[in-house]
Design an enzyme around this catalytic site. Structure first.
Site, PDB file in Angstrom:
ATOM      1  N   HIS A 172      62.482  58.269  -7.594  1.00 14.51           N
ATOM      2  CA  HIS A 172      62.040  57.461  -8.729  1.00 14.51           C
ATOM      3  C   HIS A 172      62.472  56.009  -8.563  1.00 14.51           C
ATOM      4  CE1 HIS A 172      66.205  58.531  -9.770  1.00 14.51           C
ATOM      5  NE2 HIS A 172      66.222  57.494 -10.593  1.00 14.51           N
ATOM      6  N   TRP A 173      61.704  55.116  -9.181  1.00 11.94           N
ATOM      7  CA  TRP A 173      62.010  53.693  -9.274  1.00 11.94           C
ATOM      8  C   TRP A 173      62.113  53.318 -10.748  1.00 11.94           C
ATOM      9  CZ3 TRP A 173      61.938  49.865  -5.215  1.00 11.94           C
ATOM     10  CH2 TRP A 173      61.651  50.372  -3.942  1.00 11.94           C
TER      11      TRP A 173
END
Length: 255
Positions: A172-173
């Site tokens: 994830h970012w």
């Protein structure tokens, strides 16, 4: 959920454009709606913000709710820790937390239910593949592509590797708006190799690549991934930060 298709005409890399992009408008609308509907663990309430004295001008913020009400972080002990489906991961998100599809149902944006800033959300590339928190070239490209959809000078994206503050071992970012000037936007850099520059006069040493120094997005991603992949293979914990640069400390935001 909102469906978005990326095209070259949507790409915005110019600095300080006043007009809000369609992406910015939709992200804000969906995020505010989720907050109004009580989807978050708490309503974002930053009680205080302060720029510290000194040459680095660090920003500190008081967000008590995030400290006490966020989900307990996963126990991360290795840069090569495998994905564990028994732990919390983003395949377990409710539909109300998912606010955008990007091109396909496997690349989505979800709210961060424990926000630290305005519109704090998560880019979840290839979510259903259950990949650990290790940057892939594909995820890096999607992050840059997504960043280019925003025309806001305040839009930021960040990645925390395993052993560098990642709290969930599922790729994830982070993305959010931070309405503060940052030293990284105008700090002096030293030349290194090709378009890669070195962040030397800063407590955290690092590499920097400016989009203006490469030919296109593929070139940008290739150079950045070369560095990131080396850090991962060498088991060097790292953070990646994406922001728009400014020409100088005296240049003001234009919005």
């Amino acid at each position: 959920m909102y469906h978005n298709s990326f095209s070259g005409t949507d790409c915005v890399f110019k600095e300080f454009i006043k007009k809000e992009s369609t992406f910015d408008s939709v992200l804000e609308e969906k995020w505010v709606k989720a907050q109004r509907n009580g989807i978050f663990r708490y309503v974002l309430n930053i009680q205080d913000s302060k720029i510290l004295e000194g040459k680095y001008q660090f920003l500190i913020q008081l967000n008590i709710d995030r400290g006490y009400r966020r989900r307990s972080p996963e126990n991360i002990t290795s840069m090569n820790q495998l994905f564990n489906e028994k732990q919390f991961n983003f395949t377990k998100l409710g539909s109300e937390e998912q606010i955008m599809n990007l091109d396909n149902k496997d690349d989505i944006i979800a709210i961060n239910i424990s926000p630290m800033e305005y519109c704090h959300s998560l880019l979840l590339p290839q979510r259903c593949k259950q990949l650990p928190q290790i940057i892939t070239r594909y995820s890096l490209f999607k992050a840059i592509e997504l960043f280019s959809l925003s025309s806001s000078s305040y839009f930021r994206m960040a990645f925390n590797s395993l052993c560098a503050y990642a709290s969930v071992n599922h790729l994830h970012w982070h993305l959010y708006y931070l309405n503060w000037r940052m030293l990284l936007e105008y700090i002096d850099l030293e030349e290194y190799a090709g378009p890669v520059q070195i962040l030397e006069k800063y407590p955290a040493k690092g590499f920097c690549i400016k989009y203006s120094n490469v030919q296109n997005m593929d070139d940008f991603v290739n150079w950045a991934f070369l560095i990131i992949n080396y850090l991962q293979n060498a088991e060097i914990a790292h953070n990646v930060y994406i922001t728009r640069g400014k020409l100088s400390i005296v240049e003001e935001y234009k919005d």
